[in-house]
Motif scaffolding. Structure first.
Motif, PDB file in Angstrom:
ATOM      1  N   GLN A 344       0.815  -1.209   0.000  1.00  0.00           N
ATOM      2  CA  GLN A 344       0.000   0.000   0.000  1.00  0.00           C
ATOM      3  C   GLN A 344       0.853   1.265   0.000  1.00  0.00           C
ATOM      4  N   ILE A 345       2.093   1.140   0.451  1.00  0.00           N
ATOM      5  CA  ILE A 345       3.029   2.274   0.427  1.00  0.00           C
ATOM      6  C   ILE A 345       3.804   2.297  -0.886  1.00  0.00           C
ATOM      7  N   LEU A 346       4.380   1.146  -1.254  1.00  0.00           N
ATOM      8  CA  LEU A 346       5.236   1.070  -2.433  1.00  0.00           C
ATOM      9  C   LEU A 346       4.458   1.359  -3.720  1.00  0.00           C
ATOM     10  N   GLY A 347       3.216   0.883  -3.804  1.00  0.00           N
ATOM     11  CA  GLY A 347       2.432   1.091  -5.018  1.00  0.00           C
ATOM     12  C   GLY A 347       2.258   2.555  -5.365  1.00  0.00           C
ATOM     13  N   PRO A 348       1.689   3.375  -4.467  1.00  0.00           N
ATOM     14  CA  PRO A 348       1.523   4.799  -4.771  1.00  0.00           C
ATOM     15  C   PRO A 348       2.840   5.538  -4.996  1.00  0.00           C
ATOM     16  N   VAL A 349       3.882   5.180  -4.209  1.00  0.00           N
ATOM     17  CA  VAL A 349       5.177   5.869  -4.359  1.00  0.00           C
ATOM     18  C   VAL A 349       5.767   5.594  -5.742  1.00  0.00           C
ATOM     19  N   SER A 350       5.812   4.320  -6.147  1.00  0.00           N
ATOM     20  CA  SER A 350       6.380   3.980  -7.456  1.00  0.00           C
ATOM     21  C   SER A 350       5.527   4.534  -8.586  1.00  0.00           C
ATOM     22  N   ALA A 351       4.205   4.545  -8.402  1.00  0.00           N
ATOM     23  CA  ALA A 351       3.320   5.103  -9.433  1.00  0.00           C
ATOM     24  C   ALA A 351       3.527   6.609  -9.565  1.00  0.00           C
ATOM     25  N   GLY A 352       3.704   7.281  -8.420  1.00  0.00           N
ATOM     26  CA  GLY A 352       3.936   8.721  -8.466  1.00  0.00           C
ATOM     27  C   GLY A 352       5.220   9.072  -9.189  1.00  0.00           C
ATOM     28  N   LEU A 353       6.250   8.258  -8.997  1.00  0.00           N
ATOM     29  CA  LEU A 353       7.529   8.524  -9.659  1.00  0.00           C
ATOM     30  C   LEU A 353       7.429   8.341 -11.173  1.00  0.00           C
TER      31      LEU A 353
END
Length: 394
Positions: A344-353
């Motif tokens: 739930q943390i890694l998904g949004p962070v990687s998508a934002g990048l």
């Protein structure tokens, strides 16, 4: 009959619990803006809940193995109730973060509820019952935002107080109607959680693979959500109301599939085969989404993904539960939820990048996560015939 009554009581508790969460999620940003919250801070606030849940959930699950499911579920619901009140009473960003961290720390209700279902289910019924429980959580998330929108017309604080009241109803239902499923003779009284279990659990041939696949698929889903929000607003240019209806339809498709789990498991006895086939559809739908700019095509592909993604948790949770002793169900399902929190943390962070390149790339990224999970499912299938996890110490 008693087992079914307990299941449906648990389903009702999960509905009102997830309903409260669904009510407040879309309102966190507009509510926090009055305290100076930025989009970057919103990301940190969201991550603070998941980080707290990552560390706390397996501990709560382990405690439920030792002291019983019911008291830990009640404690979790009380924590959620207090966190909503703190949110409504907030006068600064610090209080908002404190409220979300408290909710994350006491957010073990998912894994404890799953352990209760596992306690009273046969191996043949586990996937079906996990599907019912997943539908209960999904239902609350789908209708919650609509209720929150109506309540916000009273005041921005009103939805948070309403959610606190709903959580309190959950506490009362759990106390008066829910029966303990982990009896004293089955409890592991020497149970003690160690954080090294977060690593050693991955060494278990079947359970470790299932947890890792769940982590990848959760990461894919939460990356997709970022792409979904950006794509519908910036590319399709539909209104916030239309986005809400769209997202509700996406959620309903997953609920329908979870309700169909009993019929699917009659057609296919292997849970890992069902998972493998569902991932084929999820991967193709997500990959093709990255190539489209058309509303109709985007809708069809998102609904296809939502439909088959609904099989993920029932199958994985059943695979895990089938291979764990009852006195370790809480801890193991808590560890599973911990890795979901990382996703739930890694998904949004990687998508934002990657969205800085193109919003279409977010869907390709999500498809890549699904494809890796698909490959690991072959390993899972090879290990599925193993009835125990050997001497792995979790």
């Amino acid at each position: 009959m008693k087992k079914n009554k307990n299941l449906w009581t648990l389903v009702f508790i999960c509905v009102i619990n997830s309903l409260g969460f669904g009510i407040i999620v879309p309102l966190i940003y507009p509510y926090g803006k009055q305290f100076g919250m930025t989009q970057q801070m919103l990301g940190l606030l969201t991550a603070s809940f998941s980080v707290a849940q990552f560390f706390a959930t397996p501990v709560l699950g382990s405690l439920s193995d030792k002291y019983g499911r019911k008291p830990l579920l009640i404690i979790s619901l009380i924590g959620t109730c207090i966190s909503f009140i703190l949110f409504a009473q907030a006068r600064s960003l610090v209080m908002l973060f404190a409220a979300r961290i408290l909710d994350g720390i006491t957010g073990g209700n998912i894994s404890v509820a799953q352990a209760m279902v596992s306690d009273t289910s046969t191996p043949e019924d586990r996937a079906k019952n996990f599907g019912i429980l997943g539908s209960a959580f999904g239902f609350g998330f789908v209708i919650g935002p609509a209720i929150g929108g109506v309540m916000s017309k009273i005041s921005l604080q009103a939805p948070f107080y309403f959610s606190a009241g709903i959580a309190l109803i959950g506490v009362l239902c759990a106390y008066f109607f829910l029966k303990e499923t982990n009896s004293g003779k089955e409890r592991k009284n020497d149970s003690k959680f160690e954080f090294k279990s977060l690593i050693t659990i991955l060494k278990a041939p079947v359970i470790g693979n299932a947890i890792f696949i769940g982590f990848l698929l959760t990461t894919a889903q939460f990356a997709m959500i970022i792409g979904f929000q950006t794509f519908t607003a910036d590319v399709l240019k539909i209104t916030p109301f239309q986005i809400g209806v769209f997202f509700a339809g996406f959620g309903i498709s997953g609920i329908l599939m979870q309700l169909a789990v009993p019929y699917i498991t009659k057609l296919f006895s292997s849970k890992s085969l069902i998972l493998l086939l569902s991932l084929v559809f999820c991967f193709v739908a997500m990959l093709l989404t990255g190539f489209t700019n058309k509303l109709f095509v985007f809708t069809a592909l998102m609904c296809t993904y939502g439909l088959f993604n609904g099989l993920r948790n029932p199958m994985l949770n059943a695979i895990i539960s089938d291979r764990v002793n009852q006195n370790e169900q809480g801890k193991t399902l808590g560890l599973n939820q911990s890795y979901a929190s990382i996703g739930q943390i890694l998904g949004p962070v990687s998508a934002g990048l990657i969205s800085g390149i193109s919003v279409h790339y977010v869907f390709f990224l999500s498809a890549a996560y699904i494809f890796i999970g698909f490959l690991f499912t072959f390993i899972l299938r090879a290990k599925e015939k193993t009835n125990t996890e050997g001497n792995v110490n979790i």
